[in-house]
Design a protein around this motif. Structure first.
Motif, PDB file in Angstrom:
ATOM      1  N   ALA A   1       0.863  -1.263  -0.102  1.00 51.34           N
ATOM      2  CA  ALA A   1       0.105   0.036   0.011  1.00 51.34           C
ATOM      3  C   ALA A   1       0.869   1.247  -0.114  1.00 51.34           C
ATOM      4  O   ALA A   1       0.669   2.384  -0.666  1.00 51.34           O
ATOM      5  CB  ALA A   1      -0.919   0.045   1.134  1.00 51.34           C
ATOM      6  N   ARG A   2       1.940   1.281   0.651  1.00 54.31           N
ATOM      7  CA  ARG A   2       2.824   2.390   0.643  1.00 54.31           C
ATOM      8  C   ARG A   2       3.375   2.723  -0.642  1.00 54.31           C
ATOM      9  O   ARG A   2       3.710   3.594  -0.972  1.00 54.31           O
ATOM     10  CB  ARG A   2       3.928   2.273   1.898  1.00 54.31           C
ATOM     11  CG  ARG A   2       3.531   2.192   3.465  1.00 54.31           C
ATOM     12  CD  ARG A   2       4.648   2.185   4.208  1.00 54.31           C
ATOM     13  NE  ARG A   2       4.174   1.852   5.552  1.00 54.31           N
ATOM     14  CZ  ARG A   2       5.088   1.820   6.687  1.00 54.31           C
ATOM     15  NH1 ARG A   2       6.379   1.693   6.374  1.00 54.31           N
ATOM     16  NH2 ARG A   2       4.441   1.628   7.789  1.00 54.31           N
ATOM     17  N   LEU A   3       3.750   1.415  -1.044  1.00 54.94           N
ATOM     18  CA  LEU A   3       4.401   1.469  -2.569  1.00 54.94           C
ATOM     19  C   LEU A   3       3.347   1.978  -3.681  1.00 54.94           C
ATOM     20  O   LEU A   3       3.938   2.795  -4.416  1.00 54.94           O
ATOM     21  CB  LEU A   3       5.069   0.248  -3.035  1.00 54.94           C
ATOM     22  CG  LEU A   3       6.344  -0.249  -2.279  1.00 54.94           C
ATOM     23  CD1 LEU A   3       6.532  -1.747  -2.507  1.00 54.94           C
ATOM     24  CD2 LEU A   3       7.444   0.653  -2.799  1.00 54.94           C
TER      25      LEU A   3
ATOM     26  N   LEU B   1       3.625   5.327  -6.159  1.00 55.56           N
ATOM     27  CA  LEU B   1       3.320   5.485  -7.583  1.00 55.56           C
ATOM     28  C   LEU B   1       2.387   6.307  -7.958  1.00 55.56           C
ATOM     29  O   LEU B   1       2.661   7.160  -8.985  1.00 55.56           O
ATOM     30  CB  LEU B   1       2.834   3.872  -8.025  1.00 55.56           C
ATOM     31  CG  LEU B   1       3.764   2.544  -7.972  1.00 55.56           C
ATOM     32  CD1 LEU B   1       2.967   1.421  -8.426  1.00 55.56           C
ATOM     33  CD2 LEU B   1       5.090   3.055  -8.878  1.00 55.56           C
ATOM     34  N   ASP B   2       1.430   6.633  -6.950  1.00 57.61           N
ATOM     35  CA  ASP B   2       0.490   7.634  -7.215  1.00 57.61           C
ATOM     36  C   ASP B   2       0.976   9.097  -7.110  1.00 57.61           C
ATOM     37  O   ASP B   2       0.711   9.902  -7.920  1.00 57.61           O
ATOM     38  CB  ASP B   2      -0.633   7.435  -6.307  1.00 57.61           C
ATOM     39  CG  ASP B   2      -1.529   6.559  -6.338  1.00 57.61           C
ATOM     40  OD1 ASP B   2      -1.522   5.891  -7.477  1.00 57.61           O
ATOM     41  OD2 ASP B   2      -2.112   5.950  -5.392  1.00 57.61           O
ATOM     42  N   ALA B   3       1.760   9.198  -6.024  1.00 57.74           N
ATOM     43  CA  ALA B   3       2.563  10.456  -6.142  1.00 57.74           C
ATOM     44  C   ALA B   3       3.463  10.933  -7.253  1.00 57.74           C
ATOM     45  O   ALA B   3       3.679  12.020  -7.849  1.00 57.74           O
ATOM     46  CB  ALA B   3       3.268  10.605  -4.924  1.00 57.74           C
ATOM     47  N   ARG B   4       4.151   9.747  -7.901  1.00 61.03           N
ATOM     48  CA  ARG B   4       5.255   9.991  -8.992  1.00 61.03           C
ATOM     49  C   ARG B   4       4.153   9.960 -10.279  1.00 61.03           C
ATOM     50  O   ARG B   4       4.882  10.263 -11.333  1.00 61.03           O
ATOM     51  CB  ARG B   4       6.168   8.855  -8.998  1.00 61.03           C
ATOM     52  CG  ARG B   4       7.310   9.262  -7.831  1.00 61.03           C
ATOM     53  CD  ARG B   4       8.228  10.361  -8.223  1.00 61.03           C
ATOM     54  NE  ARG B   4       9.362  10.697  -7.573  1.00 61.03           N
ATOM     55  CZ  ARG B   4      10.378  11.201  -7.826  1.00 61.03           C
ATOM     56  NH1 ARG B   4      10.410  11.157  -9.292  1.00 61.03           N
ATOM     57  NH2 ARG B   4      11.593  11.057  -7.105  1.00 61.03           N
ATOM     58  N   GLY B   5       3.058   9.670 -10.393  1.00 60.12           N
ATOM     59  CA  GLY B   5       2.293   9.490 -11.540  1.00 60.12           C
ATOM     60  C   GLY B   5       2.806   8.714 -12.389  1.00 60.12           C
ATOM     61  O   GLY B   5       2.727   8.770 -13.474  1.00 60.12           O
ATOM     62  N   VAL B   6       3.036   7.421 -11.913  1.00 54.81           N
ATOM     63  CA  VAL B   6       3.870   6.261 -12.906  1.00 54.81           C
ATOM     64  C   VAL B   6       3.055   4.945 -12.743  1.00 54.81           C
ATOM     65  O   VAL B   6       2.135   4.828 -11.628  1.00 54.81           O
ATOM     66  CB  VAL B   6       5.177   6.208 -12.629  1.00 54.81           C
ATOM     67  CG1 VAL B   6       6.150   7.402 -13.025  1.00 54.81           C
ATOM     68  CG2 VAL B   6       5.412   5.576 -11.029  1.00 54.81           C
TER      69      VAL B   6
END
Length: 361
Positions: free
Chosen positions: A20-22, A26-31
């Motif tokens: 979930a942290r990972l 991914l969401d924060a980096r938009g990838v």
């Protein structure tokens, strides 16, 4: 000598929270994907699996993290052992495993292999932050290792005498760690003739009237660090008490949300306040967060990482012929020392029991 390995929780329970942290990363980096290729990140994700052969070598697998799960790529000659002995129930966790020829490069380790949108090196600080707050299984395993290691050190050091050679004492310590299922990461010993050295690799010299031992050990991916002293010399007790006050200031400065650089600045200022040279902190590193790396990261004047509640630390104030170090967890405004053996002599420092020197046999 203690050979009993403390029972630890079953691996895998914390993996969903780590995924979930990972996914938040991914969401924060938009990838859509991230390649994990470092020992610390892989051991963290896989709940402490031993991911390197030899101990200090490169990982024998990589992980590609995607929103729909994780794909492990394992070198063929390591695959059977890892699946049988090191990894949790992969299928139930959404983790798939593939083999890679032993002569091929693991996916994600090269910048141009296209295995993932992001490589680990691009998000190193973010990954440290993800590892910082210990999850329940991690904390249980850490407590067990801290207790086991402190007990083993007492067993070994209680049998040392003035004629004991530094190398023989180091060998006894190494045997005790391996018997506990732990891997030696750091083993330093200095007798009375070499105590001015901050990182004393052992020699054939006898330890004499006073000795320092520094131990770092890894089990289930987590590293415990501690320093212990044998014997005494004129003035050593008084210097140790003042240095323990510096350590107490370090604990007080380790508050959630603060930059490590600011914590270090408080530690640096503490030396002069307790009667040491104002530049003493420049003569040796002061430690920092710990966990899946010995220091994760080592605190420096420009380190921007933030203190996280529920994080492990190993501060190590030092001065000439003296050093303090234990592994602690700072949570809810409280310092919990993990490396405790009730048989070891202690002194009270601001309500916290801290190690004193053990008399020589």
């Amino acid at each position: 000598m203690t050979d009993t390995v403390t029972a630890i929780p079953t691996r895998g329970a914390d993996v969903p929270a780590k995924l979930a942290r990972l996914h938040e990363l991914l969401d924060a980096r938009g990838v859509e994907s991230l390649a994990l290729t470092g020992r610390e990140s892989l051991a963290w994700l896989l709940d402490g699996a031993r991911v390197t052969v030899p101990l200090g070598g490169d990982p024998v697998l990589s992980a590609i993290v995607r929103r729909d799960g994780v794909e492990l790529h394992i070198l063929r000659n390591e695959n059977d052992r890892l699946l049988a002995e090191e990894l949790p129930d992969l299928a139930s966790l959404g983790i798939r495993a593939r083999t890679v020829a032993w002569f091929d490069t693991l996916p994600g380790t090269r910048a141009d292999d296209g295995a993932a949108d992001l490589r680990e090196a691009q998000v190193a600080a973010e990954l440290r932050a993800l590892r910082a707050r210990l999850l329940p299984g991690e904390l249980a395993r850490y407590r067990a290792l801290g207790s086991d290691l402190a007990t083993a050190l007492t067993d070994v050091l209680a049998g040392a005498g003035a004629a004991t050679r530094e190398r023989d004492l180091t060998a006894d310590l190494a045997r005790a760690l391996i018997a506990l299922g732990a891997e030696p990461v750091v083993l330093l010993v200095a007798g009375e003739g070499r105590l001015d050295l901050r990182h004393p690799l052992p020699t054939d010299a006898p330890i004499g009237r006073r000795a320092m031992t520094v131990v770092g050990a890894r089990r289930n991916g987590l590293i415990v660090n501690l320093t212990r002293w044998l014997g005494d010399e004129p003035g050593s007790a008084a210097v140790a008490r003042r240095l323990l006050e510096v350590e107490a200031d370090a604990f007080a400065a380790t508050r959630p949300g603060r930059r490590l650089a600011d914590v270090l600045a408080d530690i640096a200022a503490s030396y002069e306040r307790h009667g040491f040279d104002r530049d003493e902190w420049l003569r040796h590193h002061q430690g920092g967060p710990t966990g899946y790396a010995g220091r994760d990261p080592k605190a420096g004047p420009a380190t921007g990482d933030l203190v996280v509640d529920g994080q492990a630390y190993a501060w190590n104030p030092t001065t000439a012929r003296q050093k303090i170090e234990d592994t602690v967890v700072v949570a809810g405004g409280r310092v919990e020392v993990l490396t405790v053996d009730e048989r070891w002599p202690t002194v009270d420092v601001r309500g916290l029991a801290r190690p004193d020197a053990l008399p020589l046999a």
